[in-house]
Write an enzyme that holds these catalytic residues in place. Structure first.
Site: not given
Ligand code: URA
Length: 282
Positions: A105
């Protein structure tokens, strides 16, 4: 080696735009192993095929697979209209041949691989391969043994199926819970899914542990799939919120602690071999 469309290879090596390259092929200027290429969609293996344009060889640029310590604020993509991308952080002439192996993310930090090797990317991402990814997280409150059990047994995060078995390891909520050498596995909420808790815990820096405030806890999570916002959704399903998330390992390869956020380095031969034989968890 991977095979690739002839027009894609030539465009990637700077012989011209995809349209220009197609034209070159149609006019008979491109040969593969001495034979005039009939069309741009023919598959070629540039590592072993001799490809020429107007008699001049076009060779494949060797592009290493990189380990990036992704900072918050950049997106895991090759292009984006609003934000800087992870590829924008790579200051190399061949950067545009790279793509990120999976996604973190925008606000997630840590280990992201960038490669031009589609096969390797698939091997690491395919849910069938069960390659473990380990994350460090700061979460609201402190998960208890019940949360460890929920993670192990699978959570309903609104998908068709429950999540696959995941490991959750409680690290504490103060820097005093460290250093990792003083680890007490009995108290730590041990999980069979984090295959080597000491190794994973040792990869968490004290600076990261200091991110944990009074009403928060630091934890390690290991998952073998990669659904959208998976870890945040798993914690939400268990009644907690993720305040900070950083990936520290993929398939036994740990983020190099010498890499500050935003920096990268090529993987060594040993690291590549480790990834290719990634430990899997059935
Ligand atoms: N899980 C999440 O919620 N975000 C990420 O970036 C990776 C795994």
């Amino acid at each position: 080696m991977n095979s690739i469309r002839l027009d894609r290879f030539l465009a990637g090596e700077g012989a011209g735009s995809r349209a220009e390259v197609k034209k070159m092929i149609r006019s008979g200027r491109v040969r593969v192993n001495g034979v005039t290429a009939a069309s741009g969609d023919m598959k070629t293996d540039p590592a072993s095929d001799e490809i020429t344009v107007d008699g001049k060889p076009v060779r494949m640029t060797e592009v290493p697979t990189l380990m990036l310590n992704k900072p918050a604020g950049v997106v895991s993509a090759t292009q984006d209209v609003h934000f800087r991308t992870v590829v924008d952080l790579i200051d190399e002439p061949w950067a545009d041949k790279l793509f990120p192996v999976g996604r973190l993310d925008r606000d997630t930090e840590g280990l992201l691989l960038l490669t031009s090797d589609g096969r390797m990317s698939h091997e690491l991402l395919s849910p069938k391969k069960h390659v473990a990814k380990i994350y460090f997280a700061v979460v609201s409150g402190c998960p208890d043994q019940e949360t460890v059990r929920l993670f192990r047994d699978g959570l309903d995060i609104g998908e068709k199926r429950r999540t696959l078995p995941a490991g959750l390891l409680f690290l504490g909520n103060t820097a005093a819970a460290f250093p990792a050498e003083t680890w007490d596995e009995d108290k730590a909420g041990s999980s069979p899914v984090i295959w080597d808790m000491k190794e994973a815990a040792a990869a968490v820096s004290e600076a990261d542990i200091r991110r944990c405030g009074g009403n928060e806890c630091c934890v390690l999570i290991s998952i073998t799939e990669g659904k959208f916002h998976q870890i945040k959704r798993m914690f939400l399903a268990a009644g907690r919120e993720v305040h900070f998330l950083k990936r520290i390992a993929i398939g036994g390869l740990y983020l190099d602690p010498a890499l500050p956020p935003g920096t990268y380095r090529a993987l060594t031969r040993e690291e590549l071999a480790k990834l290719r034989g990634s430990r899997t968890i059935a």
